[in-house]
Design an enzyme around this catalytic site. Structure first.
Site, PDB file in Angstrom:
ATOM      1  N   TRP A   1       0.821  -1.220   0.000  1.00 49.38           N
ATOM      2  CA  TRP A   1       0.000   0.000   0.000  1.00 49.38           C
ATOM      3  C   TRP A   1       0.858   1.274   0.000  1.00 49.38           C
ATOM      4  O   TRP A   1       0.321   2.364   0.023  1.00 49.38           O
ATOM      5  CB  TRP A   1      -0.902   0.025   1.240  1.00 49.38           C
ATOM      6  CG  TRP A   1      -1.934  -1.048   1.285  1.00 49.38           C
ATOM      7  CD1 TRP A   1      -3.229  -0.960   0.836  1.00 49.38           C
ATOM      8  CD2 TRP A   1      -1.792  -2.365   1.817  1.00 49.38           C
ATOM      9  NE1 TRP A   1      -3.887  -2.154   1.053  1.00 49.38           N
ATOM     10  CE2 TRP A   1      -3.027  -3.045   1.652  1.00 49.38           C
ATOM     11  CE3 TRP A   1      -0.739  -3.058   2.397  1.00 49.38           C
ATOM     12  CZ2 TRP A   1      -3.231  -4.355   2.058  1.00 49.38           C
ATOM     13  CZ3 TRP A   1      -0.936  -4.380   2.796  1.00 49.38           C
ATOM     14  CH2 TRP A   1      -2.170  -5.013   2.627  1.00 49.38           C
ATOM     15  N   ASP A   2       2.165   1.144   0.024  1.00 50.69           N
ATOM     16  CA  ASP A   2       3.058   2.293   0.212  1.00 50.69           C
ATOM     17  C   ASP A   2       2.796   2.952   1.563  1.00 50.69           C
ATOM     18  O   ASP A   2       2.836   4.174   1.708  1.00 50.69           O
ATOM     19  CB  ASP A   2       2.903   3.312  -0.925  1.00 50.69           C
ATOM     20  CG  ASP A   2       4.008   4.362  -0.921  1.00 50.69           C
ATOM     21  OD1 ASP A   2       5.032   4.145  -0.261  1.00 50.69           O
ATOM     22  OD2 ASP A   2       3.838   5.408  -1.570  1.00 50.69           O
ATOM     23  N   TYR A   3       2.529   2.123   2.569  1.00 53.27           N
ATOM     24  CA  TYR A   3       2.294   2.617   3.916  1.00 53.27           C
ATOM     25  C   TYR A   3       3.603   2.622   4.716  1.00 53.27           C
ATOM     26  O   TYR A   3       3.711   2.005   5.774  1.00 53.27           O
ATOM     27  CB  TYR A   3       1.229   1.779   4.622  1.00 53.27           C
ATOM     28  CG  TYR A   3      -0.193   2.146   4.270  1.00 53.27           C
ATOM     29  CD1 TYR A   3      -0.523   3.399   3.768  1.00 53.27           C
ATOM     30  CD2 TYR A   3      -1.237   1.238   4.456  1.00 53.27           C
ATOM     31  CE1 TYR A   3      -1.830   3.731   3.455  1.00 53.27           C
ATOM     32  CE2 TYR A   3      -2.553   1.566   4.150  1.00 53.27           C
ATOM     33  CZ  TYR A   3      -2.851   2.814   3.644  1.00 53.27           C
ATOM     34  OH  TYR A   3      -4.152   3.147   3.338  1.00 53.27           O
TER      35      TYR A   3
END
Length: 768
Positions: A433-435
């Site tokens: 999620w590109d978290y």
């Protein structure tokens, strides 16, 4: 008739996608009303009245008395309905003379109802709930001297200045004391540090400037002559690092140093008094950060955040390009001798058994998570706390190794002397999620569980805040593994559960629905509802998909590199939270061409999918999520309860198609940086996208003072007391006129203008 036809067609599309029936009914009603009006039948006006009354009822049912949510539902139709009140329209439909409107009983009743409605709106949206703080005066300041010696005030990263000279009683008298122009245009994300009689800051292009704390007069500047372009992300420098060498380690050469790590992958040291290179550091004051990195394509590896000095070791990570390909440069974290520049250790996640340079012909493990943001240190424990991103590329992980997965999206405690891992905690499993953990970990001592606990606060893009023991990594508040939606993408996988910090307040909204969709008009709001209904969205952590997934929180947060601020004395944590969903869609490799649009995504070469990623916007480029988009909150760390939470910022500099409205209406706007807090009970922030510096009462959330800025700040404020005059200052850096996101292209052009006045350094103090 045309409006009704458009709503009917779009409403049918929404209904087929599983959305609300209202728009079909509204479209049909308006179409019939239009036909009747066109024929001169006053029943058309009565039908429009009925339509509007039902629309008001439906709107209140969906969003209650939320004025911004009511705007696209009612505003357009209310203005359109005014046409029916014009005397000429009334005479034409009645085909006879008509009474003055306000003499009609129905008009009088309607006016009274409208007045009640407006008053109810006003009352319902005034103020915010404020709780009672339980931890007042229960803590102590990390740096009693009050010098702002590190990016986050101290190595703890609390962004707290203990000074009380400027306080809630006199902040209204705060005035500009001086303004300095940097002569460097473009982005300006640097927060200065203050040590003795020097203010030290960096601008874009990694230029270091020393200023006099009382006058803003330039004392020296150092230009490292970087080779990367002077615009875009290559123009980022968040701060510099101060180091005082122990006695007898450097002789007379640079006993006090300022370091900057650059966007062309160098680490430089200059004398804090003169700005001259420290000749004993590396090769005439600099070292390259490329040894051991292997092949590095231009723009694929550099440093944007200042290093941290811990136990006589200079520790830094690096930024790695997002979404481009597999096998990007390593996310290695390294420790250097701050006197000589010699490598002391390297933490290579794929080769933890090796702490030095790789052998000739090899490199640090490629594609591992990187540490692009700010780090913190507890020198008593001998630990450095590093926040990690995910492995590259961001949105597909079928290729990832165990080394890429183990430390991704985590906070890791490294031993400052050796670089060995003491402990780590992962905030997102198999992060696709590109978290990243984007925030500087914040170190605090909190009275809880029967004693004083050494804690580390870990804010995340997910708007979750994890509270851990900084000696062991043990959770200090409850963390729950919650079942989350699973991927349907071939050759990908997701973990059955994800960690949610249920013992701390979450700053994400409840799972979104069509009701939460927004726009300037009913048409783009309806378009957002249609798009929302067609995207995959099953609440938090819905994975990327081929059909397109709605990410909320978006990839900018939640919380980002501005992190949190903590009043160390009163145990109060200041949180800035973003609300901006993103649309993410995986593109099969065989569908990728030279004309493929990626938005903020990328090719993800080496995986089966490229990726499209963009903020979720309406056809008029308004957010598809209803306001607020930026909030500020204060949490009592002793009870883990929210003291208050409120939107911050106005809509004055925003509007459809990037056109500023100029309306100072409270809306809750986006943030670009963090906040600072002082012992005078004040929060300072200049990073909301409405170009305003604010002072806010930390106990109540009341806005006590504002000052209009030349642009919105991209940096966190800081505060210090001058050792020469004893005056307390609050300082903010502001870029050269690029407060609005759509001005980036103009900023890039101005960055090439050597005659530009450049960014602003603005200092405030109480007038004599």
């Amino acid at each position: 008739m045309l409006i009704g036809l458009v709503l009917l067609v779009m409403g049918a599309n929404l209904l087929i996608a599983g959305g609300s029936f209202y728009y079909v009914a509204a479209g049909a009603g308006l179409l019939i009303s239009g036909i009747l009006v066109f024929r001169g039948d006053q029943q058309g006006a009565l039908l429009y009245s009925g339509f509007f009354i039902l629309t008001v009822a439906w709107s209140l049912y969906e969003v209650q008395l939320d004025p911004w949510a009511l705007m696209p539902r009612l505003g357009f139709f209310a203005v359109l309905g005014l046409w029916f009140l014009l005397p000429r329209t009334r005479r034409g439909l009645a085909q006879q003379p008509v009474q003055p409107l306000l003499q009609l009983r129905t008009a009088q009743i309607s006016a009274a109802l409208i007045a009640v409605f407006v008053i109810a709106l006003f009352v319902a949206n005034q103020g915010h709930d404020v709780g009672s703080a339980q931890g007042l005066a229960s803590g102590t300041a990390t740096s009693p001297s009050g010098d702002w010696t590190d990016y986050g005030a101290s190595k703890a990263g609390t962004r707290f200045a203990p000074h009380e000279q400027i306080n809630t009683e006199n902040v209204a008298q705060l005035q500009r004391a001086w303004t300095h122009r940097t002569k460097i245009p473009g982005t300006f994300k640097g927060t200065p540090i203050q040590v003795g009689n020097g203010l030290y800051l960096c601008t874009g292009q990694n230029i270091i400037i020393s200023l006099d704390p009382d006058t803003g007069a330039e004392q020296w500047r150092f230009d490292p002559q970087i080779s990367t372009p002077p615009f875009g992300f290559w123009d980022t420098c968040r701060g510099v690092t101060y180091y005082k060498a122990p006695a007898l380690t450097t002789g007379d050469i640079c006993p006090e140093r300022i370091f900057t790590a650059t966007t062309d992958a160098r680490l430089l040291a200059v004398d804090s008094q003169t700005g001259e290179r420290c000749s004993d550091f590396g090769d005439n004051g600099e070292i390259s950060l490329l040894p051991g990195m292997g092949d590095v394509k231009p723009g694929f590896y550099f440093v944007t955040s200042p290093p941290t000095i811990a136990n006589n070791t200079l520790v830094l990570g690096g930024w790695v390009a997002d979404n481009q390909e597999v096998e990007e440069p390593s996310g290695v974290v390294r420790g250097f001798d701050p006197s000589t520049g010699a490598l002391k250790w390297a933490w290579d996640m794929g080769r933890e058994d090796r702490s030095g340079l790789p052998p000739a012909g090899e490199s640090y493990t490629r594609g591992t998570p990187n540490v692009w943001s700010l780090t913190s240190a507890d020198e008593a424990l001998g630990l450095v706390y590093v926040p990690t991103g995910n492995a590259t590329p961001d949105y597909y992980g079928g290729h990832r190794s165990e080394a890429m997965e183990k430390y991704a999206s985590s906070v890791v405690a490294l031993e400052a002397d050796t670089g060995r891992v003491r402990w780590h905690y992962q905030t997102t499993h198999h992060d696709i999620w590109d978290y990243d953990v984007p925030s500087q970990p914040t170190l605090v001592d909190i009275p809880m569980q029967g004693g004083l606990r050494k804690a580390v606060i870990v804010p995340t893009k997910r708007a979750e805040i994890f509270l851990l023991d900084r000696e062991t990594g043990e959770p200090l508040t409850e963390i729950t593994e919650v079942p989350t939606p699973q991927t349907d993408v071939p050759d990908e996988y997701t973990t059955p559960t994800q960690p949610f910090s249920t013992g701390m307040p979450s700053f994400a909204r409840a799972p979104l629905s069509g009701v939460d969709m927004w726009g300037i008009t009913p048409f783009d709001q309806l378009a957002c509802r249609i798009t929302f209904a067609k995207l995959r969205y099953e609440g938090p952590m819905t994975p990327p998909s081929l059909q397109g997934t709605l990410y909320y929180p978006g990839i900018a947060g939640g919380m980002n590199w501005g992190s949190v601020a903590v009043d160390e004395v009163n145990q109060l944590m200041v949180v800035n939270a973003l609300h901006m969903p993103f649309v993410v869609r995986l593109i099969p490799r065989d569908e990728v061409s030279e004309d493929t649009t990626y938005g903020l995504g990328g090719r993800q070469t080496g995986t089966p999918y490229a990726v499209y990623s963009m903020p979720f916007l309406s056809p008029l480029f308004a957010p598809c999520l209803r306001p607020p988009y930026g909030e500020m909150a204060v949490v009592d760390l002793t009870t883990q309860q929210t003291l208050w939470r409120r939107p911050l910022g106005t809509a004055a500099e925003q509007g459809p198609l990037g056109i500023k409205t100029g309306l100072p209406l409270p809306m809750g706007m986006f943030y670009q940086a963090g906040s600072a807090v002082t012992g005078g009970g004040l929060i300072f922030n200049g990073g909301v996208l409405d170009s305003t510096m604010r002072a806010i009462d930390i106990l109540t959330g009341e806005e006590l003072w504002t000052d209009k800025l030349p642009a919105s700040a991209q940096a966190t404020p800081m505060s210090y007391v001058s050792p020469a005059t004893g005056h307390q200052y609050v300082l903010i850096t502001v870029p050269d006129g690029i407060g609005a996101p759509l001005a980036r292209e103009n900023a890039a052009r101005k960055a090439l203008d050597k005659n530009a006045e450049g960014g602003y350094v603005i200092a405030y103090r109480i007038a004599d």
